[in-house]
Design a protein around this motif. Structure first.
Motif, short mmCIF file in Angstrom:
data_model
loop_
_atom_site.label_atom_id
_atom_site.label_comp_id
_atom_site.label_asym_id
_atom_site.label_seq_id
_atom_site.Cartn_x
_atom_site.Cartn_y
_atom_site.Cartn_z
N GLY A 1 0.83 -1.20 0.00
CA GLY A 1 0.00 0.00 0.00
C GLY A 1 0.87 1.25 0.00
N ALA A 2 0.48 2.23 -0.81
CA ALA A 2 1.28 3.44 -0.95
C ALA A 2 1.51 4.14 0.38
N VAL B 1 13.19 -1.34 4.18
CA VAL B 1 11.82 -1.77 3.90
C VAL B 1 11.83 -3.03 3.04
N LEU B 2 11.02 -4.00 3.46
CA LEU B 2 10.73 -5.18 2.66
C LEU B 2 9.22 -5.17 2.43
N VAL B 3 8.81 -5.00 1.19
CA VAL B 3 7.40 -5.02 0.83
C VAL B 3 7.02 -6.45 0.48
N VAL C 1 4.21 -1.30 -8.41
CA VAL C 1 4.73 -0.26 -7.52
C VAL C 1 5.99 -0.76 -6.81
N ALA C 2 5.90 -1.97 -6.25
CA ALA C 2 7.04 -2.54 -5.53
C ALA C 2 8.24 -2.74 -6.46
N GLU C 3 7.99 -3.25 -7.67
CA GLU C 3 9.08 -3.46 -8.63
C GLU C 3 9.77 -2.14 -8.98
N LYS C 4 8.99 -1.12 -9.23
CA LYS C 4 9.55 0.20 -9.60
C LYS C 4 10.43 0.76 -8.48
N ALA D 1 4.50 10.12 -5.96
CA ALA D 1 3.29 10.21 -6.78
C ALA D 1 3.64 10.03 -8.25
N SER D 2 4.77 10.58 -8.67
CA SER D 2 5.21 10.42 -10.06
C SER D 2 5.50 8.96 -10.38
#
Length: 167
Positions: free
Chosen positions: A85-86, A99-101, A115-118, A157-158
């Protein structure tokens, strides 16, 4: 010396992550990594592991559902494990934490993996799925992460806009 892990699922339900973290296997991995205390924020989940004082083979465990702010827990942690989650990611990165997502692979049609990959590609965090959580904890090198630029939520956000195809 204390070493603290904070796990958050935000306001959602991600029982498989809570079950995995509180499992005997992962608690032993965490102990081997030197963690002395684990705090689980379980959101709206049904799984609520019992608090325990820990022992020589397992860290102590504290668990709660929701509260007004988790920032105190994030700031106290040596490592934050969160869902993708953002808000949770931004809280942890904003506090300059390792951080580990853990991506919730059970959700269909979400953009958590992208999102996680980026963010992982830019070396802000690491990510994995539930099935690789144990190996990730044992093998990830958190020393190669770079700090997320402070005070730049627009950069985050970008990233989201790029991932979601809005830019």
């Amino acid at each position: 010396m204390e070493k603290k892990l904070f796990v958050t699922v935000g306001t959602t339900q991600f029982d498989t992550l809570i079950e995995a973290i509180s499992s005997k296997e992962i608690m032993e991995v965490l102990s081997n990594l030197g963690f002395t205390h684990v705090t689980l924020q379980t959101g709206r989940g049904k799984v609520q592991p019992k608090d325990n004082a820990g022992d020589k083979n397992h860290p102590s465990l504290t668990c709660y559902g929701l509260k007004n702010s988790i920032l105190e827990d994030v700031k106290a942690a040596d490592l934050v494990i969160c869902h993708a989650g953002a808000g949770s990611i931004l809280d942890a990165l904003g506090c300059n934490k390792k951080v580990l997502v853990v991506v919730n692979e059970e959700l269909m049609g979400n953009h958590q993996t992208e999102v996680a990959e980026k963010l992982a590609k830019e070396h802000y965090l690491h990510f994995c799925g539930i099935s690789s959580l144990s190996d990730s904890l044992k093998n990830l090198d958190f020393s190669n992460l770079v700090p997320f630029p402070p005070g730049e939520p627009e950069k985050f956000a970008s990233h989201l806009d790029q991932v979601l195809g809005f830019s």
